[in-house]
Enzyme design. Structure first.
Site, PDB file in Angstrom:
ATOM      1  CE  LYS A  67      -1.999   3.519   2.178  1.00  0.00           C
ATOM      2  NZ  LYS A  67      -2.602   4.329   1.854  1.00  0.00           N
TER       3      LYS A  67
ATOM      4  N   GLY B 159       6.265   5.009   8.342  1.00  0.00           N
ATOM      5  CA  GLY B 159       5.365   6.165   8.292  1.00  0.00           C
ATOM      6  C   GLY B 159       5.573   7.239   9.980  1.00  0.00           C
ATOM      7  CB  SER B 160       3.365   9.369  11.633  1.00  0.00           C
ATOM      8  OG  SER B 160       2.163   9.002  11.022  1.00  0.00           O
ATOM      9  CB  THR B 161       5.689   7.893  16.269  1.00  0.00           C
ATOM     10  OG1 THR B 161       7.031   8.560  15.954  1.00  0.00           O
ATOM     11  CG2 THR B 161       5.396   7.535  17.942  1.00  0.00           C
ATOM     12  CD  GLU B 162      -1.200  11.246  14.008  1.00  0.00           C
ATOM     13  OE1 GLU B 162      -0.454  11.629  13.898  1.00  0.00           O
ATOM     14  OE2 GLU B 162      -2.655  11.355  14.576  1.00  0.00           O
TER      15      GLU B 162
ATOM     16  N   GLY C  37       2.026   4.441  12.953  1.00  0.00           N
ATOM     17  CA  GLY C  37       2.484   3.505  13.729  1.00  0.00           C
ATOM     18  C   GLY C  37       1.974   3.267  15.261  1.00  0.00           C
TER      19      GLY C  37
ATOM     20  CD  GLU D 225      12.511   3.963   9.149  1.00  0.00           C
ATOM     21  OE1 GLU D 225      12.042   5.145  10.241  1.00  0.00           O
ATOM     22  OE2 GLU D 225      12.136   4.166   7.904  1.00  0.00           O
TER      23      GLU D 225
ATOM     24  CB  CYS E 220      12.611   8.827   8.968  1.00  0.00           C
ATOM     25  SG  CYS E 220      13.290   7.557   8.468  1.00  0.00           S
TER      26      CYS E 220
ATOM     27  CD  GLU F 212       9.750  13.115  11.943  1.00  0.00           C
ATOM     28  OE1 GLU F 212       8.112  12.509  12.098  1.00  0.00           O
ATOM     29  OE2 GLU F 212      10.651  12.140  11.411  1.00  0.00           O
TER      30      GLU F 212
END
Ligand code: NAP
Ligand code: MG
Length: 503
Positions: free
Chosen positions: A203, A255-258, A260, A277, A311, A408
């Site tokens: 995706k 992608g973003s920690t959010e 994730g 990651e 990142c 970030e």
């Protein structure tokens, strides 16, 4: 269909194959067929240098994800892929690398158009490095081995045993990737997942679906059996459906920690394996004894490469106090000279941000930094009046409590802070993230001691972005789970089976 054929093909710099690719609406790849979304919906992908539409792409949703997962499951359970010898997989994956190398200019241009980055860098770095990663992992196909284990089995006195381990592929892997390195992040996951014998559903990010779809053509050209690689384009709901799908064995996400964290929650249903990651706010530490010019050039690249949309970007610049003013002035001067423009222009050094959303986000951080009392040595605002460009920005007079220091930003923005001696380690580690760190010094002992003390998955000394296919890559703390690249990436895509035979 919103994009006119004229808009799509107007740029005279486009290679004929790129022009041809964007002159048509693009479909998804499911079970070896190029297909529309079940709903018939499409979405438009835009050129961030002009905000003009490039082309329309199928908008996959949960039903399409389900179709793709079924195709991947069938290819895993019944297809020729499951019965292939390692050296047969090796030849197919190697071929993908070779085709990517041959078509690097085409991939580079398409990536530049969709993402905004320099076409030259997208060809030389994103694409040629992807080619290398496919070939490296092709080589691993024949080297995935278990071991024999000399067991003691003390509860079976006198028994004789033959014990060994096997590595099995996981099955169907969902690969969810972002827009900052669209082809490369897909490759980080595809190459080891396929080398280990899995089938996949990829995706891509909604902002940058095009090189993933072109890569789908490369898999076909290389001779992959249908259903081994499926590509579903769409929005976050498609990614959410993939991460929650009960028949997906693993999600690999960048992608973003959010997001994730959302993936971890969605994976609970069937406890699928997850590797992540995520974001970073990486420290770049310059000691007073460093080679000044080399450290300036490297420290600029650390936060400006890919327009700061990295990142690993070294966006917290720690400079030892005696050289702080001179060093930050030199960084600001070098940054202010960067040639800003569209990625298709070969002289461009700094391209646009990916989207209006990202432009607004970065602009918000610039305004907040100034409001908090930071001083911009250079930059601080929008560049030009079309597309999503911002000036490269160097902030000083900052405090760790400012959002420009702790969060970030994902744009060409750095916060510089002076330090005295060993204090720097605690300051560098004062972050929820732990992805990368840079260290600049001529003192070997200082370099090694600092490298040991920083909490980061990658440490680069007297260089920044020192990536290599053979080096594991991933994060401490909230920067992620697991390590991509290197031979250990195979561990992310295999189960270990322990077999113990009583003789
Ligand atoms: P994101 O939302 O994390 O997107 C990454 C991928 O996840 C995309 O393919 C996205 O699809 C998909 N996705 C979105 N919501 C999902 C969900 N609930 N479940 C599963 N997949 C989902 O990142 P972004 O919105 O593009 O960027 C936001 C911020 O993330 C950036 O400002 C930056 O700070 C950070 N970021 C970090 C990296 C990195 O390399 N670590 C890369 C990109 C961005 P859609 O594209 O359709 O939303
Ligand atoms: Mg998103």
């Amino acid at each position: 269909m919103t994009a006119s054929t004229e808009t799509r093909t107007a740029d005279p710099r486009l290679l004929p194959r790129v022009r041809e690719f964007v002159s048509r609406d693009r479909q998804m790849l499911i079970g070896g067929e190029w297909t529309d979304a079940a709903s018939g919906k499409t979405f438009t992908t835009y050129d961030p240098a002009t905000a003009a539409p490039i082309t329309d792409v199928a908008q996959g949703e949960a039903t399409d994800v389900d179709r793709a997962v079924r195709a991947a499951r069938q290819a895993f359970d019944e297809g020729p892929w499951a019965r292939m010898k390692p050296n047969e997989r090796e030849r197919l994956i190697w071929r993908v690398g070779d085709i990517l190398s041959e078509r690097a200019d085409e991939f580079g241009q398409l990536e530049a158009l969709d993402n905004g980055k320099s076409a030259g860098i997208a060809a030389a770095v994103d694409t040629q490095w992807s080619a290398d990663i496919f070939r490296y992992n092709a080589g691993l196909c024949t080297k995935i081995t278990g071991s024999t284990v000399n067991v003691s089995m003390p509860f079976v006195p006198g028994g004789e045993f033959h014990a060994y381990t096997l590595r099995d592929p996981l099955g169907v892997c969902g690969l969810i990737v972002p827009w900052n390195f669209p082809l490369l992040m897909a490759t980080f996951k595809l190459a080891p997942a396929l080398a280990a014998g899995n089938t996949v559903v990829l995706k891509p990010a909604e902002q940058t679906p095009l090189t993933a779809l072109l890569l789908g053509e490369v898999f076909e050209e290389a001779g992959f059996p249908p259903g081994v690689v499926n590509i579903v384009t769409g929005f976050g709901d498609a990614g959410a459906a993939l991460s929650a799908h009960p028949d997906v064995d693993k999600i690999a996400f960048t992608g973003s920690t959010e997001v994730g964290k959302k993936i971890v929650a969605a994976a609970q249903g069937n406890l699928k394996k997850v590797s992540l990651e995520l974001g970073g706010k990486s420290p770049n530490i310059v000691f007073a004894d460093a080679d000044f010019d080399q450290a300036v050039a490297g420290s600029v690249a650390a936060w400006m490469f890919n327009h700061g949309q990295c990142c690993v970007a070294g966006t917290r610049l720690f400079v030892e106090r005696p050289i702080f003013d001179d060093f930050t002035a030199a960084v600001a001067e070098a940054a202010s000279k960067a040639k800003i423009g569209p990625g298709l222009d070969p002289t461009t050094e700094l391209g646009p941000l990916i989207s209006q959303e990202q432009f607004d986000k970065v602009s918000g951080y610039l305004a907040q930094g100034l409001a908090d009392g930071a001083r911009a040595l250079t930059g601080g605002k929008r560049w030009g009046n079309e597309g999503y460009f911002v000036e490269p920005t160097v902030f000083v007079d900052v405090d760790p409590s400012f959002s420009i220091v702790s969060e970030e930003i994902f744009g060409p923005v750095v916060a510089a802070m002076p330090f005295d001696g060993d204090d720097v380690v605690a300051a560098a580690n004062d972050s929820i993230y732990g992805l990368a760190a840079g260290i600049w010094t001529k003192d070997l002992s200082k370099a090694h001691k600092t490298a040991r003390a920083v909490k980061a998955g990658s440490v680069w000394v007297n260089q920044y972005n020192g990536f290599d296919t053979a080096m594991p890559f991933g994060g401490y703390k909230q920067s992620g789970w697991g390590r991509e690249l290197g031979s250990s990436a195979i561990d992310l895509y295999t189960e270990t089976k322990a077999v113990n035979i009583a003789l």
